[in-house]
Design a protein around this motif. Sequence first.
Motif, PDB file in Angstrom:
ATOM      1  N   THR A 121       0.843  -1.184   0.000  1.00  0.00           N
ATOM      2  CA  THR A 121       0.000   0.000   0.000  1.00  0.00           C
ATOM      3  C   THR A 121       0.881   1.236   0.000  1.00  0.00           C
ATOM      4  O   THR A 121       1.854   1.300   0.756  1.00  0.00           O
ATOM      5  CB  THR A 121      -0.916   0.011   1.240  1.00  0.00           C
ATOM      6  N   ASP A 122       0.557   2.209  -0.827  1.00  0.00           N
ATOM      7  CA  ASP A 122       1.347   3.432  -0.942  1.00  0.00           C
ATOM      8  C   ASP A 122       0.724   4.536  -0.094  1.00  0.00           C
ATOM      9  O   ASP A 122      -0.481   4.793  -0.181  1.00  0.00           O
ATOM     10  CB  ASP A 122       1.412   3.884  -2.401  1.00  0.00           C
ATOM     11  N   TYR A 123       1.563   5.182   0.715  1.00  0.00           N
ATOM     12  CA  TYR A 123       1.110   6.252   1.603  1.00  0.00           C
ATOM     13  C   TYR A 123       1.888   7.537   1.334  1.00  0.00           C
ATOM     14  O   TYR A 123       3.035   7.499   0.872  1.00  0.00           O
ATOM     15  CB  TYR A 123       1.335   5.867   3.075  1.00  0.00           C
ATOM     16  N   LEU A 124       1.282   8.646   1.657  1.00  0.00           N
ATOM     17  CA  LEU A 124       1.971   9.923   1.776  1.00  0.00           C
ATOM     18  C   LEU A 124       2.113  10.170   3.272  1.00  0.00           C
ATOM     19  O   LEU A 124       1.156  10.527   3.952  1.00  0.00           O
ATOM     20  CB  LEU A 124       1.158  11.037   1.104  1.00  0.00           C
ATOM     21  N   ASP A 125       3.326   9.917   3.792  1.00  0.00           N
ATOM     22  CA  ASP A 125       3.603  10.041   5.224  1.00  0.00           C
ATOM     23  C   ASP A 125       4.175  11.415   5.543  1.00  0.00           C
ATOM     24  O   ASP A 125       5.023  11.927   4.792  1.00  0.00           O
ATOM     25  CB  ASP A 125       4.591   8.975   5.688  1.00  0.00           C
ATOM     26  N   VAL A 126       3.755  11.990   6.673  1.00  0.00           N
ATOM     27  CA  VAL A 126       4.257  13.283   7.130  1.00  0.00           C
ATOM     28  C   VAL A 126       4.769  13.112   8.565  1.00  0.00           C
ATOM     29  O   VAL A 126       4.004  13.243   9.528  1.00  0.00           O
ATOM     30  CB  VAL A 126       3.168  14.370   7.067  1.00  0.00           C
ATOM     31  N   PRO A 127       6.067  12.802   8.735  1.00  0.00           N
ATOM     32  CA  PRO A 127       6.639  12.696  10.075  1.00  0.00           C
ATOM     33  C   PRO A 127       7.198  14.038  10.554  1.00  0.00           C
ATOM     34  O   PRO A 127       7.747  14.818   9.767  1.00  0.00           O
ATOM     35  CB  PRO A 127       7.770  11.682   9.885  1.00  0.00           C
ATOM     36  N   VAL A 128       7.067  14.304  11.849  1.00  0.00           N
ATOM     37  CA  VAL A 128       7.657  15.483  12.495  1.00  0.00           C
ATOM     38  C   VAL A 128       8.400  14.986  13.731  1.00  0.00           C
ATOM     39  O   VAL A 128       7.785  14.416  14.635  1.00  0.00           O
ATOM     40  CB  VAL A 128       6.589  16.521  12.896  1.00  0.00           C
ATOM     41  N   ASN A 129       9.719  15.192  13.770  1.00  0.00           N
ATOM     42  CA  ASN A 129      10.547  14.643  14.841  1.00  0.00           C
ATOM     43  C   ASN A 129      11.260  15.722  15.638  1.00  0.00           C
ATOM     44  O   ASN A 129      11.772  16.685  15.063  1.00  0.00           O
ATOM     45  CB  ASN A 129      11.609  13.702  14.263  1.00  0.00           C
ATOM     46  N   LEU A 130      11.313  15.523  16.936  1.00  0.00           N
ATOM     47  CA  LEU A 130      12.210  16.275  17.796  1.00  0.00           C
ATOM     48  C   LEU A 130      13.574  15.602  17.679  1.00  0.00           C
ATOM     49  O   LEU A 130      13.675  14.372  17.778  1.00  0.00           O
ATOM     50  CB  LEU A 130      11.705  16.249  19.237  1.00  0.00           C
ATOM     51  N   LYS A 131      14.629  16.394  17.445  1.00  0.00           N
ATOM     52  CA  LYS A 131      15.936  15.832  17.114  1.00  0.00           C
ATOM     53  C   LYS A 131      17.016  16.394  18.022  1.00  0.00           C
ATOM     54  O   LYS A 131      17.002  17.583  18.349  1.00  0.00           O
ATOM     55  CB  LYS A 131      16.256  16.173  15.655  1.00  0.00           C
ATOM     56  N   TRP A 132      17.962  15.538  18.403  1.00  0.00           N
ATOM     57  CA  TRP A 132      19.097  15.959  19.227  1.00  0.00           C
ATOM     58  C   TRP A 132      20.369  15.429  18.585  1.00  0.00           C
ATOM     59  O   TRP A 132      20.536  14.230  18.402  1.00  0.00           O
ATOM     60  CB  TRP A 132      18.965  15.426  20.647  1.00  0.00           C
ATOM     61  N   LYS A 133      21.270  16.348  18.226  1.00  0.00           N
ATOM     62  CA  LYS A 133      22.567  15.992  17.650  1.00  0.00           C
ATOM     63  C   LYS A 133      23.671  16.211  18.674  1.00  0.00           C
ATOM     64  O   LYS A 133      23.643  17.185  19.432  1.00  0.00           O
ATOM     65  CB  LYS A 133      22.876  16.857  16.421  1.00  0.00           C
TER      66      LYS A 133
END
Length: 198
Positions: free
Chosen positions: A90-102
């Motif tokens: 199944t094909d999706y349009l995914d929209v992830p939003v991540n809090l990131k720490w480098k």
Amino acid sequence: MLGCLLVALCGLIAIPANAQFRIGVKGGLNVSSVHIDKELLDASNVTGFHIGPMIELMSGTGLGLDAAILYSQKGLEAKGVGSVKHSMKTDYLDVPVNLKWKFGLPIVKAYLAAGPYVGFRVGGDKFWEMPGSVVDQVKAKTFSAGVNLGVGVELIRFLQVGFTYGLGLTDNYSVDKGSLSEGAGKSRGWSLTAAILF
């Protein structure tokens, strides 16, 4: 799910005005499956891909956000009559939003990321017929949501390579036999991703 969105919004508010903003493109491999009662359907992993544009907004402290719009292929694999394997993708349009720490050195940095995603089915298999089984036994739904947990490295500031585990929180698939809905499935899976940022 609401708590994850609030955490992401709080992270956005905490980023100062002089934060570094970058755009890029990311893509990679998905290894996904669906958790369904094994008595109804013994599902196993199936491979797919994801690709799309991304943005990254980082503060000088190493904290920031990233987000993307990804064309992503997920699904499941199961055995039919005669132990023949059949895949439903199944094909999706995914929209992830991540809090990131480098953290780490300027040339090589590690990062941790976590946050919510939403997905909208845009193609692929909606109904799945297994030979010798009930027609339309598995049905893909139009909306999905979940949480991503990721880890990776950034090389020379422009290339990021990472692993992400996606934990589905919504029932993306339903299992029907006749007119009776007997089960539902949440997507789970790993992704190997490479991103180039400018």
